[in-house]
Design a protein around this motif. Sequence first.
Motif, PDB file in Angstrom:
ATOM      1  N   ASP A  25      -2.808  -9.954 -15.975  1.00  0.00           N
ATOM      2  CA  ASP A  25      -3.992  -9.571 -16.738  1.00  0.00           C
ATOM      3  C   ASP A  25      -3.571  -9.004 -18.097  1.00  0.00           C
ATOM      4  O   ASP A  25      -2.867  -8.009 -18.172  1.00  0.00           O
ATOM      5  N   PRO A  26      -4.006  -9.610 -19.210  1.00  0.00           N
ATOM      6  CA  PRO A  26      -3.565  -9.130 -20.527  1.00  0.00           C
ATOM      7  C   PRO A  26      -4.060  -7.729 -20.884  1.00  0.00           C
ATOM      8  O   PRO A  26      -3.507  -7.095 -21.777  1.00  0.00           O
ATOM      9  N   VAL A  27      -5.070  -7.235 -20.194  1.00  0.00           N
ATOM     10  CA  VAL A  27      -5.555  -5.881 -20.433  1.00  0.00           C
ATOM     11  C   VAL A  27      -4.847  -4.879 -19.529  1.00  0.00           C
ATOM     12  O   VAL A  27      -4.445  -3.800 -19.961  1.00  0.00           O
ATOM     13  N   GLU A  28      -4.647  -5.231 -18.277  1.00  0.00           N
ATOM     14  CA  GLU A  28      -4.132  -4.293 -17.290  1.00  0.00           C
ATOM     15  C   GLU A  28      -2.613  -4.244 -17.203  1.00  0.00           C
ATOM     16  O   GLU A  28      -2.047  -3.320 -16.626  1.00  0.00           O
ATOM     17  N   THR A  29      -1.926  -5.212 -17.749  1.00  0.00           N
ATOM     18  CA  THR A  29      -0.510  -5.407 -17.424  1.00  0.00           C
ATOM     19  C   THR A  29       0.377  -4.242 -17.819  1.00  0.00           C
ATOM     20  O   THR A  29       0.071  -3.457 -18.719  1.00  0.00           O
ATOM     21  N   GLY A  30       1.512  -4.166 -17.160  1.00  0.00           N
ATOM     22  CA  GLY A  30       2.512  -3.120 -17.357  1.00  0.00           C
ATOM     23  C   GLY A  30       3.434  -3.125 -16.163  1.00  0.00           C
ATOM     24  O   GLY A  30       3.631  -4.165 -15.517  1.00  0.00           O
ATOM     25  N   ALA A  31       4.023  -1.990 -15.840  1.00  0.00           N
ATOM     26  CA  ALA A  31       4.865  -1.902 -14.654  1.00  0.00           C
ATOM     27  C   ALA A  31       3.985  -1.892 -13.407  1.00  0.00           C
ATOM     28  O   ALA A  31       2.977  -1.197 -13.349  1.00  0.00           O
ATOM     29  N   VAL A  32       4.376  -2.661 -12.412  1.00  0.00           N
ATOM     30  CA  VAL A  32       3.717  -2.690 -11.111  1.00  0.00           C
ATOM     31  C   VAL A  32       4.758  -2.344 -10.056  1.00  0.00           C
ATOM     32  O   VAL A  32       5.845  -2.932 -10.041  1.00  0.00           O
ATOM     33  N   THR A  33       4.435  -1.393  -9.190  1.00  0.00           N
ATOM     34  CA  THR A  33       5.397  -0.913  -8.192  1.00  0.00           C
ATOM     35  C   THR A  33       4.880  -1.161  -6.783  1.00  0.00           C
ATOM     36  O   THR A  33       3.774  -0.734  -6.435  1.00  0.00           O
ATOM     37  N   LEU A  34       5.690  -1.853  -5.993  1.00  0.00           N
ATOM     38  CA  LEU A  34       5.469  -1.961  -4.555  1.00  0.00           C
ATOM     39  C   LEU A  34       6.627  -1.257  -3.874  1.00  0.00           C
ATOM     40  O   LEU A  34       7.749  -1.782  -3.819  1.00  0.00           O
ATOM     41  N   ALA A  35       6.384  -0.042  -3.396  1.00  0.00           N
ATOM     42  CA  ALA A  35       7.406   0.714  -2.686  1.00  0.00           C
ATOM     43  C   ALA A  35       7.505   0.170  -1.265  1.00  0.00           C
ATOM     44  O   ALA A  35       6.488   0.062  -0.563  1.00  0.00           O
ATOM     45  N   LEU A  36       8.733  -0.167  -0.828  1.00  0.00           N
ATOM     46  CA  LEU A  36       8.926  -0.910   0.410  1.00  0.00           C
ATOM     47  C   LEU A  36       9.792  -0.119   1.385  1.00  0.00           C
ATOM     48  O   LEU A  36      11.022  -0.089   1.250  1.00  0.00           O
ATOM     49  N   PRO A  37       9.174   0.546   2.361  1.00  0.00           N
ATOM     50  CA  PRO A  37       9.972   1.215   3.395  1.00  0.00           C
ATOM     51  C   PRO A  37      10.983   0.244   3.991  1.00  0.00           C
ATOM     52  O   PRO A  37      10.662  -0.922   4.278  1.00  0.00           O
ATOM     53  N   GLN A  38      12.200   0.735   4.188  1.00  0.00           N
ATOM     54  CA  GLN A  38      13.268  -0.202   4.540  1.00  0.00           C
ATOM     55  C   GLN A  38      13.101  -0.797   5.933  1.00  0.00           C
ATOM     56  O   GLN A  38      13.533  -1.935   6.177  1.00  0.00           O
ATOM     57  N   ASP A  39      12.452  -0.085   6.865  1.00  0.00           N
ATOM     58  CA  ASP A  39      12.229  -0.689   8.169  1.00  0.00           C
ATOM     59  C   ASP A  39      11.161  -1.775   8.093  1.00  0.00           C
ATOM     60  O   ASP A  39      11.246  -2.800   8.775  1.00  0.00           O
ATOM     61  N   VAL A  40      10.163  -1.586   7.231  1.00  0.00           N
ATOM     62  CA  VAL A  40       9.126  -2.606   7.065  1.00  0.00           C
ATOM     63  C   VAL A  40       9.717  -3.862   6.425  1.00  0.00           C
ATOM     64  O   VAL A  40       9.348  -4.986   6.788  1.00  0.00           O
ATOM     65  N   GLN A  41      10.636  -3.716   5.502  1.00  0.00           N
ATOM     66  CA  GLN A  41      11.271  -4.884   4.878  1.00  0.00           C
ATOM     67  C   GLN A  41      11.873  -5.819   5.916  1.00  0.00           C
ATOM     68  O   GLN A  41      11.823  -7.046   5.779  1.00  0.00           O
ATOM     69  N   ALA A  42      12.460  -5.234   6.952  1.00  0.00           N
ATOM     70  CA  ALA A  42      13.176  -6.033   7.954  1.00  0.00           C
ATOM     71  C   ALA A  42      12.311  -6.432   9.146  1.00  0.00           C
ATOM     72  O   ALA A  42      12.765  -7.170  10.023  1.00  0.00           O
TER      73      ALA A  42
END
Length: 628
Positions: free
Chosen positions: A181-198
């Motif tokens: 989105d050209p209005v909303e864009t910037g850094a986007v963070t998805l924090a990923l618990p390491q047990d959920v990743q696996a």
Amino acid sequence: MSTPTRRLTAAQALVRFLSVQYTERDGVRHRLIASTWGIFGHGNVAGLGQALMEAGIGPDAAMPFHQGRNEQAMVHAAVGYARQLDRLSAQAVTTSIGPGATNLVTGAALATINRLPVLLLPGDYFATRSADPLLQQLEHPTEADVSVNDTLRPVSRYFDRVTRPEALIPSALNAMRVLADPVETGAVTLALPQDVQAEAYDWPEEFFAERVWRVRRPAPDPFELAKALEAIRAAGRPLIVAGGGIHHSRAEEALKALVDATGIPVASTQAGKGSLRHDHPADLGGIGHTGTAVSDDIARAADLVIGVGTRYTDFTTASHTLFQNPDVRFVNLNIAAFDAHKLAARPLVCDARAGLEALLDGLADHHVGAGYEAEYRAGRARWEEVVEAAYSAPDENAVPTQTQVLGALDAVVGADDVVINAAGSLPGDLHKLWRARSPRQYHLEYGYSCMGYEIPAGIGVQQATPGNPVWSLVGDGTYLMMPTEIVTAVQEGLPVNLLLIQNHGYASIGGLSEAVGGERFGTAYRYRAADGTFSGAPLPVDLAANAGSLGMDVLRAKTVRELREALATARASDRPTCVYVETDTATPTAPPAEAWWDVPVAEVASREAASNAREEYDRQVVDRRRHL
């Protein structure tokens, strides 16, 4: 009827999802997440690390992987990449938990302030709390769901902690929406618990279908357009302030067409420089505290300021002292309503290219007065003499000044070269003096002005535009902040050119310190003297040797002639190359500031320098005004 599914870990599913996301604008498609940067630790090695290995091996890798050396630098590289591609393609950055994650914060702030997309994927604590506390986990006595990743919340345009695999589906879709989105864009963070990743989950196949996120070009509202046209037709001394939104929209040709038809002059912010070629008769160069004399003179008397894609920082407005015409009014063309309404402007909320084309259609028979056009063209000619004087080197065997260094580079580059800078005294000199030959040549990060940006950004720019010569311009202070990604450039075989200028300290802040009564305290890189100040001999630090030890080819230049030869050699090289030069700091050649900048000075002080600086501050601050 059952929905087809695929059993994957959350990390594998995320990587696969990212590999089939696209943007599209004007019928041209780009990978939204083109590749991923990473440094692995216990928080991401078995999750995202394993998933990236599966997706990133071989020439047809679904998700190419880049190995970084510093987490902040990886974000800078991704930001440089996204900016060079007009925000249509971005990169992801993954880190472990703890210091790897918190190292992302500076880069995230830079991305969001500059409105440039980057996807951050830091590891996090166990969602199940089965291992608690983890290595590097922050324990909060009253908020168990807080981790160090929460430091990324205020600098992210979207943040989520994905505590269940199935929660990734809406979170990932929202992340893509914001990034595109050209209005909303910037850094986007998805924090990923390491047990959920696996953790494995049966993912619906629809999640892995190709998705195209269309980048909108909203047209101007008819009422707002009519009011803007009315204001422009009524103005006798209009001025366009070109911001970075022109580049993001690829609106340069639309701007040129409007200017050619109407004769309205253009002054540029740091982000907007290059919107017109430097030799266009209506291009006045930079505006504001680091602007040219002609830009600032025209701005002071302008009765209408047309901001296009700018957010009006204090450098642009000279801390609200620049636009002094008592009758001045503003029209702001911006895709973000937040910026379009600044300075009590008549807003024109739309895409930059669509808005400029609409203005051209409505002003087909309109042109500024001949006297006004002659005035700003004469000012341009006078300023070009200033540029020539700053660039020229009467003695080619002398040690170059900093502006002569820029003159030597100016003589070597072509329209395809990209010049990158962010902090120190160079941004001011570049904004005043650089002759931008193409829309993507001038790459200044001046929203956050982050020391350490230039070298990793050079890598990102080189990845975005392979084959184009890339120049990262750094002083010694900036170099010492973050030289680590030189190793990455060498590893990846990216021929980034580093122009390393040695001036023994924080030259920019030293000058500012002197101006505000700080007497250059704590700004020189020198031995501590008997009186306790850092005023002894220069430190025997060999930064060229350091760059060489990290794998760069190094060319040392002591004179103007040697510098020009070294720059030509570096430009022709297919290896990462450092051109090192020590400058003459005793001979002033940079043009002085043409407009003020508000840095508050001590109201009371025991030292004469500070008292004198306060008197000057009080004289300047009376020109500040609120545009209501």
